[in-house]
Design an enzyme around this catalytic site. Structure first.
Site, PDB file in Angstrom:
ATOM      1  N   GLU A   5      38.252  27.040  41.604  1.00 28.10           N
ATOM      2  CA  GLU A   5      39.098  25.850  41.441  1.00 28.10           C
ATOM      3  C   GLU A   5      38.848  24.845  42.563  1.00 28.10           C
ATOM      4  OE1 GLU A   5      43.814  24.765  40.782  1.00 28.10           O
ATOM      5  OE2 GLU A   5      43.192  26.850  40.999  1.00 28.10           O
ATOM      6  N   ARG A  18      38.978  44.884  42.816  1.00 22.23           N
ATOM      7  CA  ARG A  18      39.806  45.725  41.945  1.00 22.23           C
ATOM      8  C   ARG A  18      39.057  46.266  40.737  1.00 22.23           C
ATOM      9  NH1 ARG A  18      43.912  41.886  43.984  1.00 22.23           N
ATOM     10  NH2 ARG A  18      43.072  40.525  42.399  1.00 22.23           N
TER      11      ARG A  18
END
Length: 173
Positions: free
Chosen positions: A96, A59
């Site tokens: 993560e 993006r």
């Protein structure tokens, strides 16, 4: 920036339970929304003497080329592995759960060039920080970051301490 936020679709429990996903495509579909976003980015960075604008896959590619054009700078894509056709350098970074990798053409940034890094979202800052490492390896100077959205409370801004970090809209994580 409340008007832009109202144009961004919020999708609960995507891509997994408990996550609120901010879908920017609805703001980009709106001609006034898109113009407002780009005009705001341009106004923010127009006086900073930028040589290159990096867009981070995927993006970041939406904003970076138009911003580079308006600033009289070049556009440089930073991509996932094996997507760029020439010699690259890369950096692995922590997610993560696990790791990921980003790559840049080895000749995309020249020593001393002033680089702005643009992406749609700042969350934990891992991706953005990894891009600074690529810029540094090529001898460039990261002069700042531009994000459409920042998820407050996830530590992203802290991970980018020491850099000019502009987020158009900040929302709670």
């Amino acid at each position: 920036m409340t008007d832009i936020l109202s144009l961004i679709r919020q999708v609960p429990n995507y891509p997994k339970e408990g996550i609120l996903f901010y879908d920017i495509t609805t703001a980009l579909e709106d001609p006034i929304g898109l113009k407002t976003i780009m005009d705001t980015f341009i106004a923010q960075f127009k006086d900073q003497k930028i040589d290159k604008v990096i867009g981070t896959e995927a993006r970041g590619f939406i904003f970076a080329p138009t911003l580079a054009y308006a600033l009289g700078a070049g556009f440089v894509p930073v991509r996932k592995p094996n997507k760029l056709p020439s010699v690259t350098i890369g950096v692995n970074y922590a997610l993560e759960y696990g790791t990921d990798r980003l790559e840049i053409h080895a000749d995309a940034i020249q020593a001393g060039e002033r680089v702005l890094i643009v992406d749609d979202l700042l969350a934990t800052g891992g991706t953005a920080h990894a891009v600074t490492q690529l810029v540094s390896q090529l001898g460039g100077e990261t002069v700042g970051f531009g994000f459409l959205l920042e998820l407050d409370g996830l530590g992203g801004r802290e991970k980018l301490a020491g850099f000019d970090c502009y987020s158009m809209i900040t929302v709670p994580a």
